[in-house]
Design an enzyme around this catalytic site. Structure first.
Site, PDB file in Angstrom:
ATOM      1  N   HIS A   1     -44.273  94.129  76.834  1.00  0.00           N
ATOM      2  CA  HIS A   1     -43.610  93.262  75.871  1.00  0.00           C
ATOM      3  C   HIS A   1     -43.555  93.937  74.502  1.00  0.00           C
ATOM      4  CE1 HIS A   1     -44.556  89.259  78.183  1.00  0.00           C
ATOM      5  NE2 HIS A   1     -43.815  90.106  78.884  1.00  0.00           N
TER       6      HIS A   1
ATOM      7  N   GLU B   1     -44.396  92.843  71.473  1.00  0.00           N
ATOM      8  CA  GLU B   1     -45.590  92.707  70.642  1.00  0.00           C
ATOM      9  C   GLU B   1     -46.672  93.690  71.065  1.00  0.00           C
ATOM     10  OE1 GLU B   1     -43.983  88.433  71.273  1.00  0.00           O
ATOM     11  OE2 GLU B   1     -44.057  90.327  72.371  1.00  0.00           O
TER      12      GLU B   1
ATOM     13  N   CYS C   1     -45.517  85.131  74.031  1.00  0.00           N
ATOM     14  CA  CYS C   1     -45.983  84.455  75.244  1.00  0.00           C
ATOM     15  C   CYS C   1     -47.410  83.955  75.048  1.00  0.00           C
ATOM     16  CB  CYS C   1     -45.874  85.368  76.461  1.00  0.00           C
ATOM     17  SG  CYS C   1     -46.953  86.816  76.472  1.00  0.00           S
TER      18      CYS C   1
ATOM     19  N   CYS D   1     -49.321  87.819  74.606  1.00  0.00           N
ATOM     20  CA  CYS D   1     -48.938  88.437  73.332  1.00  0.00           C
ATOM     21  C   CYS D   1     -49.518  87.655  72.161  1.00  0.00           C
ATOM     22  CB  CYS D   1     -47.425  88.555  73.226  1.00  0.00           C
ATOM     23  SG  CYS D   1     -46.771  89.811  74.351  1.00  0.00           S
TER      24      CYS D   1
END
Length: 137
Positions: free
Chosen positions: A44, A46, A69, A79
């Site tokens: 992801h 982040e 998330c 995240c």
């Protein structure tokens, strides 16, 4: 936020079942980390931006195009949890996430940790990133 949108835009349609997200981490007015969701959907945005920022994430502000998330379908820290653990002090988010894995959960995790959160910054512009995104059910 505009930079986060700009780095996410080229990934639209390339991130499998995940949305294309952009994340920019700023500390003291300096960008210390930035990333977009990787092709195929992992890692992801982040996660990658925090890795780039390293210890400079402590005390920083994260600008994210979509709610981080709150749960990971693949296991591991979400995240939202990664942002908390890295010591980010404020998260600015463009759009909330319609996914059942993230909707409100990321915001709840951030709030539970005492994180300052701002939602809706450049939301109209960022929403174009998610026009075709259909979260898994």
């Amino acid at each position: 936020m505009r930079r986060a949108i700009d780095i996410a835009r080229p990934r639209v349609g390339l991130t499998a079942e995940n949305p294309a997200v952009g994340c920019v981490i700023v500390n003291g007015g300096v960008v210390v980390g930035e990333a977009a969701t990787a092709p195929g959907g992992r890692p992801h945005a982040e996660e990658q931006a925090l890795a780039m920022a390293g210890s400079s994430a402590r005390g920083a502000v994260a600008y994210v195009t979509l709610e981080p998330c709150g749960e990971r379908s693949a296991g591991g820290p979400s995240c939202a949890q990664r942002l908390v653990e890295a010591g980010v002090v404020r998260v600015v988010i463009a759009c909330d996430d319609p996914s059942p894995f993230a909707s409100g959960r990321g915001l709840e995790r951030l709030a539970a940790a005492g994180m300052a959160v701002e939602l809706g910054v450049l939301a109209e512009e960022a929403s174009s990133l998610y026009a075709g995104y259909a979260p898994p059910t």
